[in-house]
Motif scaffolding. Structure first.
Motif, PDB file in Angstrom:
ATOM      1  N   ASN A   1      41.869  49.574  36.175  1.00 22.35           N
ATOM      2  CA  ASN A   1      40.827  50.051  35.268  1.00 22.35           C
ATOM      3  C   ASN A   1      39.518  50.108  36.049  1.00 22.35           C
ATOM      4  OD1 ASN A   1      38.938  50.559  33.261  1.00 22.35           O
ATOM      5  ND2 ASN A   1      39.935  49.228  31.770  1.00 22.35           N
ATOM      6  N   TYR A   2      39.091  51.313  36.400  1.00 21.09           N
ATOM      7  CA  TYR A   2      37.866  51.477  37.175  1.00 21.09           C
ATOM      8  C   TYR A   2      36.635  51.012  36.407  1.00 21.09           C
ATOM      9  CZ  TYR A   2      40.074  54.216  40.929  1.00 21.09           C
ATOM     10  OH  TYR A   2      40.829  54.628  41.992  1.00 21.09           O
ATOM     11  N   ASP A   3      36.677  51.098  35.076  1.00 15.63           N
ATOM     12  CA  ASP A   3      35.522  50.698  34.269  1.00 15.63           C
ATOM     13  C   ASP A   3      35.211  49.218  34.421  1.00 15.63           C
ATOM     14  OD1 ASP A   3      35.245  53.264  33.358  1.00 15.63           O
ATOM     15  OD2 ASP A   3      36.347  52.934  31.489  1.00 15.63           O
ATOM     16  N   GLU A   4      36.204  48.432  34.787  1.00 14.63           N
ATOM     17  CA  GLU A   4      36.010  46.994  34.932  1.00 14.63           C
ATOM     18  C   GLU A   4      35.800  46.581  36.388  1.00 14.63           C
ATOM     19  OE1 GLU A   4      39.499  45.329  33.205  1.00 14.63           O
ATOM     20  OE2 GLU A   4      38.964  45.886  31.144  1.00 14.63           O
ATOM     21  N   GLN A   5      35.769  47.560  37.271  1.00 10.80           N
ATOM     22  CA  GLN A   5      35.660  47.271  38.703  1.00 10.80           C
ATOM     23  C   GLN A   5      34.209  47.351  39.166  1.00 10.80           C
ATOM     24  OE1 GLN A   5      37.654  50.093  41.311  1.00 10.80           O
ATOM     25  NE2 GLN A   5      38.131  48.474  42.771  1.00 10.80           N
ATOM     26  N   LYS A   6      33.783  46.375  39.942  1.00 13.50           N
ATOM     27  CA  LYS A   6      32.438  46.382  40.501  1.00 13.50           C
ATOM     28  C   LYS A   6      32.397  47.246  41.755  1.00 13.50           C
ATOM     29  CE  LYS A   6      31.318  41.750  38.791  1.00 13.50           C
ATOM     30  NZ  LYS A   6      30.890  40.373  39.163  1.00 13.50           N
ATOM     31  N   GLN A   7      31.206  47.657  42.127  1.00 12.31           N
ATOM     32  CA  GLN A   7      31.025  48.489  43.307  1.00 12.31           C
ATOM     33  C   GLN A   7      31.069  47.645  44.585  1.00 12.31           C
ATOM     34  OE1 GLN A   7      27.606  50.834  40.933  1.00 12.31           O
ATOM     35  NE2 GLN A   7      27.757  51.424  43.074  1.00 12.31           N
ATOM     36  N   GLY A   8      31.496  48.292  45.658  1.00 16.91           N
ATOM     37  CA  GLY A   8      31.472  47.618  46.949  1.00 16.91           C
ATOM     38  C   GLY A   8      32.849  47.367  47.531  1.00 16.91           C
ATOM     39  N   GLU A   9      32.887  47.272  48.852  1.00 16.09           N
ATOM     40  CA  GLU A   9      34.131  47.072  49.593  1.00 16.09           C
ATOM     41  C   GLU A   9      34.848  45.785  49.185  1.00 16.09           C
ATOM     42  OE1 GLU A   9      37.003  48.037  52.560  1.00 16.09           O
ATOM     43  OE2 GLU A   9      35.361  49.214  51.710  1.00 16.09           O
ATOM     44  N   GLU A  10      34.091  44.743  48.852  1.00 18.97           N
ATOM     45  CA  GLU A  10      34.705  43.459  48.517  1.00 18.97           C
ATOM     46  C   GLU A  10      35.461  43.486  47.193  1.00 18.97           C
ATOM     47  OE1 GLU A  10      30.340  43.226  47.186  1.00 18.97           O
ATOM     48  OE2 GLU A  10      31.572  44.184  48.747  1.00 18.97           O
ATOM     49  N   HIS A  11      35.233  44.530  46.392  1.00 19.77           N
ATOM     50  CA  HIS A  11      35.914  44.638  45.097  1.00 19.77           C
ATOM     51  C   HIS A  11      37.039  45.684  45.118  1.00 19.77           C
ATOM     52  CE1 HIS A  11      32.890  42.011  43.403  1.00 19.77           C
ATOM     53  NE2 HIS A  11      31.932  42.803  43.840  1.00 19.77           N
ATOM     54  N   LYS A  12      37.345  46.168  46.285  1.00 19.25           N
ATOM     55  CA  LYS A  12      38.414  47.169  46.436  1.00 19.25           C
ATOM     56  C   LYS A  12      39.759  46.570  46.045  1.00 19.25           C
ATOM     57  CE  LYS A  12      39.590  48.031  50.648  1.00 19.25           C
ATOM     58  NZ  LYS A  12      39.539  48.555  52.031  1.00 19.25           N
ATOM     59  N   ARG A  13      40.607  47.381  45.441  1.00 20.59           N
ATOM     60  CA  ARG A  13      41.943  46.911  45.049  1.00 20.59           C
ATOM     61  C   ARG A  13      42.995  47.699  45.803  1.00 20.59           C
ATOM     62  NH1 ARG A  13      45.430  47.209  39.930  1.00 20.59           N
ATOM     63  NH2 ARG A  13      47.121  45.866  40.565  1.00 20.59           N
ATOM     64  N   LEU A  14      43.983  47.019  46.361  1.00 21.63           N
ATOM     65  CA  LEU A  14      45.086  47.655  47.066  1.00 21.63           C
ATOM     66  C   LEU A  14      46.339  47.605  46.197  1.00 21.63           C
ATOM     67  CD1 LEU A  14      44.598  46.223  50.674  1.00 21.63           C
ATOM     68  CD2 LEU A  14      43.856  48.445  49.777  1.00 21.63           C
ATOM     69  N   VAL A  15      47.015  48.743  46.085  1.00 26.34           N
ATOM     70  CA  VAL A  15      48.216  48.858  45.266  1.00 26.34           C
ATOM     71  C   VAL A  15      49.374  49.315  46.140  1.00 26.34           C
ATOM     72  CG1 VAL A  15      49.279  49.991  43.286  1.00 26.34           C
ATOM     73  CG2 VAL A  15      46.843  49.416  43.224  1.00 26.34           C
ATOM     74  N   GLN A  16      50.494  48.638  46.050  1.00 27.70           N
ATOM     75  CA  GLN A  16      51.694  49.029  46.782  1.00 27.70           C
ATOM     76  C   GLN A  16      52.054  50.472  46.444  1.00 27.70           C
ATOM     77  OE1 GLN A  16      53.576  47.207  49.116  1.00 27.70           O
ATOM     78  NE2 GLN A  16      54.433  49.250  49.422  1.00 27.70           N
ATOM     79  N   SER A  17      52.289  51.276  47.475  1.00 29.48           N
ATOM     80  CA  SER A  17      52.559  52.699  47.263  1.00 29.48           C
ATOM     81  C   SER A  17      53.668  53.180  48.191  1.00 29.48           C
ATOM     82  CB  SER A  17      51.288  53.529  47.505  1.00 29.48           C
ATOM     83  OG  SER A  17      50.235  53.093  46.666  1.00 29.48           O
TER      84      SER A  17
END
Length: 290
Positions: A57-73
């Protein structure tokens, strides 16, 4: 903002096959700049798809590299599956517009290609719709990752449909009293009989299936799908703003209302009509006719 081009004949055939197999997906077009910089816009349909599938949910994500999320793909071709990751983030610059990137994607796409993103078991599966013959891979006598993925998803969708149909047949063979004496009583009774708790969620009612119920003699049309506005394109930035600008007053109302039907063929009694931009694949609404 770049808007995705129309599907060509080959891509449209791939999309039709996915739809016929009840596969839910999102699509992204690769631009020259995006491919070069390794940046993709997470468009509104992609963001909505991620939320519906419990991916992000991007709406709940803060800005910045430290808040990046990695998803198995996984990137799928007709014969191989490549393990990778997708980066979902909001940069500090440009108001934190939602972005994503699939690592090593450059090996599998060219500029202007369109790929499908399919969420399954908390992972993302990437298929290039421009280059991959999905139907041929699925019908191949050889084992391949596309055949396995679509087979699993289609089997699940079919089993859920049969499960729901069985519940309806078993529990609704007789007349049932409405739980509440109102127009919403029909839908509420159906949900109650099927064991669905009352909620205000916008997600589908039963394991990905949306239920629509109404009285037999009802003349009200059922909305099977709706368009999602792209507020970045609109001069009005919310539904309330549209009502305030184009709406009308009714007796004893505290605010304006706007309950109208719009058509691209002719203006309605309020003088409003749709303007369809066929090249870009979007429509402007509402607008005064020329």
């Amino acid at each position: 903002m770049i808007h995705m081009r129309a599907f060509n004949t080959f891509e449209a055939r791939n999309v039709k096959f996915l739809v016929n197999k009840q596969i839910e997906y999102a699509t992204i077009q690769i631009t020259v700049t995006g491919l070069k910089k390794g940046i993709l816009d997470a468009t509104a349909p992609v963001r909505t798809y991620f939320v519906e599938k419990g991916i992000h949910n991007y709406d709940e994500q803060k800005q910045g590299e430290e808040h990046k999320r990695l998803v198995q793909s996984y990137v799928l071709t007709e014969m191989e599956m490549f393990d990778t990751q997708s980066s979902l983030y909001r940069p500090v610059t440009k108001k934190g517009d939602p972005r994503m990137w699939v690592y090593n994607l450059k090996k599998f796409v060219n500029p202007d290609d369109i790929f499908a993103i399919i969420a399954y078991k908390e992972a993302l599966y990437i298929i290039n719709l421009t280059q991959t013959d999905i139907e041929q891979a699925y019908n191949s006598v050889l084992v391949n990752p596309i055949k396995d993925l679509i087979g699993s998803l289609y089997g699940f969708a079919t089993s859920v449909s049969e499960e729901l149909l069985g519940l309806i047949r078993d529990r609704m063979s007789d007349w049932l009293p409405s739980e509440i004496l109102a127009d919403t009583g029909i839908g509420r009774t159906v949900e109650s009989v099927l064991g669905i708790q009352m909620n205000d969620s916008k997600l589908p009612d039963y394991k990905g299936i949306e239920l629509k119920s109404k009285r037999l003699k009802s003349t009200t049309k059922s909305a099977l799908f709706t368009n999602t506005p792209d507020w970045n394109l609109s001069k009005c930035k919310s539904g309330r703003e549209i009502v305030d600008k184009y709406g009308y007053w009714v007796p004893d109302a505290l605010r304006k209302t706007l309950q109208v039907t719009l058509s691209a063929l002719k203006p309605n009694p309020q003088g409003l009509a749709l303007n369809v931009n066929w090249n870009e694949g979007w429509k402007q609404m509402p607008m005064k006719p020329l």
